[in-house]
Motif scaffolding. Structure first.
Motif, PDB file in Angstrom:
ATOM      1  N   ARG A 474       0.854  -1.194   0.000  1.00 53.77           N
ATOM      2  CA  ARG A 474       0.000   0.000   0.000  1.00 53.77           C
ATOM      3  C   ARG A 474       0.889   1.243   0.000  1.00 53.77           C
ATOM      4  N   PRO A 475       1.349   1.689  -1.160  1.00 58.58           N
ATOM      5  CA  PRO A 475       2.368   2.747  -1.200  1.00 58.58           C
ATOM      6  C   PRO A 475       1.930   4.078  -0.606  1.00 58.58           C
ATOM      7  N   TYR A 476       0.682   4.471  -0.822  1.00 59.00           N
ATOM      8  CA  TYR A 476       0.247   5.783  -0.322  1.00 59.00           C
ATOM      9  C   TYR A 476       0.366   5.845   1.198  1.00 59.00           C
ATOM     10  N   HIS A 477      -0.070   4.803   1.877  1.00 65.70           N
ATOM     11  CA  HIS A 477      -0.005   4.797   3.337  1.00 65.70           C
ATOM     12  C   HIS A 477       1.436   4.712   3.823  1.00 65.70           C
ATOM     13  N   VAL A 478       2.290   4.053   3.050  1.00 71.15           N
ATOM     14  CA  VAL A 478       3.716   4.035   3.386  1.00 71.15           C
ATOM     15  C   VAL A 478       4.264   5.460   3.340  1.00 71.15           C
ATOM     16  N   ALA A 479       3.923   6.189   2.270  1.00 71.82           N
ATOM     17  CA  ALA A 479       4.427   7.558   2.126  1.00 71.82           C
ATOM     18  C   ALA A 479       3.946   8.445   3.273  1.00 71.82           C
ATOM     19  N   TYR A 480       2.674   8.323   3.625  1.00 72.10           N
ATOM     20  CA  TYR A 480       2.142   9.140   4.718  1.00 72.10           C
ATOM     21  C   TYR A 480       2.859   8.806   6.020  1.00 72.10           C
ATOM     22  N   ALA A 507       8.449  11.457  -0.625  1.00 74.79           N
ATOM     23  CA  ALA A 507       8.372  12.333  -1.800  1.00 74.79           C
ATOM     24  C   ALA A 507       8.319  11.523  -3.083  1.00 74.79           C
ATOM     25  N   GLU A 508       9.137  10.472  -3.159  1.00 80.90           N
ATOM     26  CA  GLU A 508       9.164   9.646  -4.376  1.00 80.90           C
ATOM     27  C   GLU A 508       7.818   8.975  -4.623  1.00 80.90           C
ATOM     28  N   ILE A 509       7.234   8.407  -3.564  1.00 84.71           N
ATOM     29  CA  ILE A 509       5.944   7.721  -3.719  1.00 84.71           C
ATOM     30  C   ILE A 509       4.843   8.714  -4.077  1.00 84.71           C
ATOM     31  N   ALA A 510       4.797   9.839  -3.371  1.00 86.43           N
ATOM     32  CA  ALA A 510       3.755  10.831  -3.648  1.00 86.43           C
ATOM     33  C   ALA A 510       3.861  11.350  -5.074  1.00 86.43           C
ATOM     34  N   GLY A 511       5.090  11.545  -5.541  1.00 86.53           N
ATOM     35  CA  GLY A 511       5.272  11.997  -6.912  1.00 86.53           C
ATOM     36  C   GLY A 511       4.817  10.967  -7.918  1.00 86.53           C
ATOM     37  N   ARG A 516      -0.692  15.056  -4.980  1.00 89.98           N
ATOM     38  CA  ARG A 516      -0.193  16.417  -4.804  1.00 89.98           C
ATOM     39  C   ARG A 516      -0.333  16.959  -3.377  1.00 89.98           C
ATOM     40  N   PRO A 517      -1.482  16.758  -2.704  1.00 89.73           N
ATOM     41  CA  PRO A 517      -1.564  17.289  -1.328  1.00 89.73           C
ATOM     42  C   PRO A 517      -0.516  16.676  -0.400  1.00 89.73           C
ATOM     43  N   LEU A 518      -0.304  15.376  -0.501  1.00 87.18           N
ATOM     44  CA  LEU A 518       0.706  14.742   0.329  1.00 87.18           C
ATOM     45  C   LEU A 518       2.097  15.221  -0.072  1.00 87.18           C
TER      46      LEU A 518
END
Length: 633
Positions: A474-480, A507-511, A516-518
């Motif tokens: 779950r990459p988004y939750h990892v980034a957060y 930053a890499e995952i969010a990109g 964008r908000p994260l």
């Protein structure tokens, strides 16, 4: 069908009747249920007009109405189905055939459930269990026990549900009730998984699915496919849920129920893709399902998951429109199975846009839903985590010290927080929720957010959250989590290189996701901490532009403006005058818009725009989804 139409136009109802029935049977044979429904209704109306008309091909008035009701349910009109079956019962009672009456009453209970009249359905199930004798074993007894098991499952009483399901299977086997046995296996599979044996539950569920497919029941096969995807999602197996949803949707297309069961399967596929970080695909899947005319619960489910991607990418206005449309559907049909997911999606949007009071409202609605059902629901856990995050964000807001204290908001926040914390403690150890890696990751997240609320955020706790979500892909939750880890590291004066590494990964995952908000949060904190982010792929500085960044069909700003006027019914001349362009230019814009939307005319373009959440929802009455009046996305 041509012969039926011919005799109808000739004013010969008696001759119309057999051809209408023959055409309805043929339409059902190729899964054209929308075409079969009016034919069955026409045949039933003719029989009613021709009082005393004998049965047609062995089908009396009640049977014609029943077949019409089944078609109505399959195309997503459950209330119409209930009305047709209630009429069928009125005509069937004088027949003196108690077994036929019981079978029809069973179907009516099912239709009541799906029409949202769940209290009536539960009461009918309980009455039937009391009325049908346990011996000798009968199809009716197996059927009603399966329904009782389903009712208990939805209420969260998985142990009692499993007991009723096992009894239904035993009775069904002895009575030769294959369809009823298949239903009971499906319910039992869900129960076993929720009681902690996930693999055993899936295996049990597959037994029912195999029986349903073997007996060739359209409704049974479609429902089994839908529930399999839902079960795999519920236990956090997103890859398997995606695979099941994709295969199930292909099945519903063959069976002619893609607008109903198929739409729900596409919703599960979208949810899995969202979790797995395949956000561009979510856009395509949800747009496809909504364009194809998804109805009611399926449409709402697609809207919710589409809105979540829009929220994650900072397209807040579009997300708000979609969620408003989903809520309108949910309220119109008397509640869908996705209400708690809707609450969580609305809370996610409200959290990102800093509307704490709205998050509190949604949290209280979630608490009410939990108190009503008693069922631990992952969506409610997400809602709890979002509330905790919103409270922590408000606490850490740098502008807080410059504003007067809102005593009422502070008091309310404390009250809701205490209720949510009590609910979290209440589900600890509940086997209906605490099973599997996803559940553990969710609890790690809520605990870490609770620490933030208390001002004691721990870098190690957030590292654990990141590890848990990473194991689930779950990459988004990892980034957060990595962002919060970096914040906690710096707050504790920990090693800068550890904070820098965490921020770089976030930053890499969010990109990559276009979140964008994260990405903005990551960049803002990096700047505050004077940590340089890597230039290549740096989401905070300039997230990559995705294919659908400007909208689901890449309209230009001018085309979007023209589209809004088209949806309001403006002519090319009126558009030209309003925008100070020539009529020919307005016509070119309209043609380009229709091409990008895949629409054949202006009305279809307007309908698609509403479904995709590209314009605001107009006022409507009645069941507007079915006739294209309400945007389905």
């Amino acid at each position: 069908m041509d012969l039926a139409r011919h005799w109808a136009q000739a004013g010969q109802p008696a001759r119309t009747l057999p051809h209408a029935v023959q055409a309805a049977v043929a339409a059902e044979g190729v899964y054209a249920f929308a075409e079969a429904l009016p034919l069955w209704e026409r045949a039933a109306a003719i029989v009613e007009d021709l009082a005393g008309e004998p049965a047609v091909a062995g089908r009396d008035h009640a049977e014609l109405l029943t077949r019409a009701g089944d078609c109505a349910l399959l195309i997503g009109e459950p209330k119409r189905a209930v009305n047709l079956l209630q009429r069928a019962l009125v005509h069937m009672f004088p027949s003196g055939d108690p077994e036929r009456v019981r079978i029809l009453e069973n179907r009516l209970r099912w239709h009541l459930w799906w029409s949202g009249q769940r209290a009536d359905a539960v009461a009918a199930v309980e009455a039937a269990v009391a009325a049908i004798p346990a011996e000798p074993p009968s199809v009716a007894r197996s059927r009603v026990l399966g329904q009782l098991a389903a009712v208990r499952m939805f209420a969260g009483d998985f142990a009692a549900s499993a007991a009723a399901a096992r009894e239904a299977i035993d009775v069904g086997r002895r009575a030769g009730a294959m369809a009823e046995t298949a239903l009971a296996h499906g319910v039992l599979g869900w129960d076993v998984a929720m009681l902690g044996d996930i693999d055993g539950g899936i295996a049990e569920y597959r037994k029912g699915q195999e029986i349903g497919e073997a007996i060739g029941s359209v409704e049974g096969a479609a429902l089994a496919a839908t529930n399999m995807a839902a079960l795999l999602d519920r236990v956090g197996r997103s890859e398997a849920s995606l695979e099941a949803a994709t295969a199930g949707y292909a099945l519903t297309e063959r069976l002619g129920v893609a607008r109903t069961y198929g739409a729900i399967l596409l919703g599960h596929a979208a949810k899995a893709l969202l979790a797995l970080g395949r956000w561009d695909e979510v856009d395509g899947v949800t747009a496809s399902g909504l364009r194809r005319g998804a109805v009611d619960a399926g449409a709402a489910w697609l809207m919710i998951n589409r809105a979540r991607v829009f929220t994650g990418r900072g397209r807040f206005d579009e997300a708000a429109r979609l969620l408003a449309n989903a809520r309108a559907i949910d309220e119109r049909v008397g509640g869908t199975d996705y209400r708690t997911a809707l609450l969580a999606a609305e809370a996610e949007l409200a959290t990102w846009t800093g509307r704490l009071n709205e998050v509190l409202d949604l949290a209280e609605a979630g608490l009410a839903a939990f108190a009503l059902s008693g069922t631990p629901d992952p969506s409610l856990a997400w809602l709890a985590a979002l509330l905790l995050r919103a409270l922590a964000d408000a606490r850490e807001d740098p502008g807080r010290a410059r504003r007067p204290v809102d005593e009422a908001l502070a008091a309310r926040s404390g009250q809701v927080l205490r209720k949510v914390e009590a609910a979290i403690e209440g589900v600890v150890g509940n086997p209906g929720f605490v099973s599997g890696e996803r559940a553990r990751a969710l609890f790690a997240l809520t605990n870490a957010e609770r620490d933030r609320v208390r001002g004691s955020s721990s870098a190690e706790a957030w590292r654990e959250v990141a590890r848990a979500w990473s194991g689930l892909h779950r990459p988004y939750h990892v980034a957060y989590a990595r962002l919060r880890e970096a914040e906690a590291t710096m707050a504790a004066r920990g090693p800068r290189d550890a904070a820098s590494a965490a921020l770089a990964e976030a930053a890499e995952i969010a990109g990559r996701l276009g979140a964008r908000p994260l990405a903005d949060l990551v960049a803002r904190f990096a700047a505050q901490a004077r940590i340089a982010l890597p230039t290549a792929g740096s989401a905070g500085a300039s997230p990559p532009t995705h294919q659908n960044e400007r909208g689901p069909n890449d309209l230009t700003a001018r085309e979007a403006e023209v589209l809004r006027l088209v949806t309001e019914g403006w002519t090319n001349q009126q558009i030209a005058e309003a925008l100070f362009i020539t009529r020919k230019t307005a016509s070119v814009h309209v043609s380009n818009i229709m091409g990008k939307l895949g629409a054949s005319n202006r009305a279809e373009a307007a309908a698609i725009a509403h479904r995709l959440g590209m314009v605001n929802e107009p006022a409507t009455t009645g069941s507007a989804i079915a006739d294209g009046g309400v945007p389905a996305g």
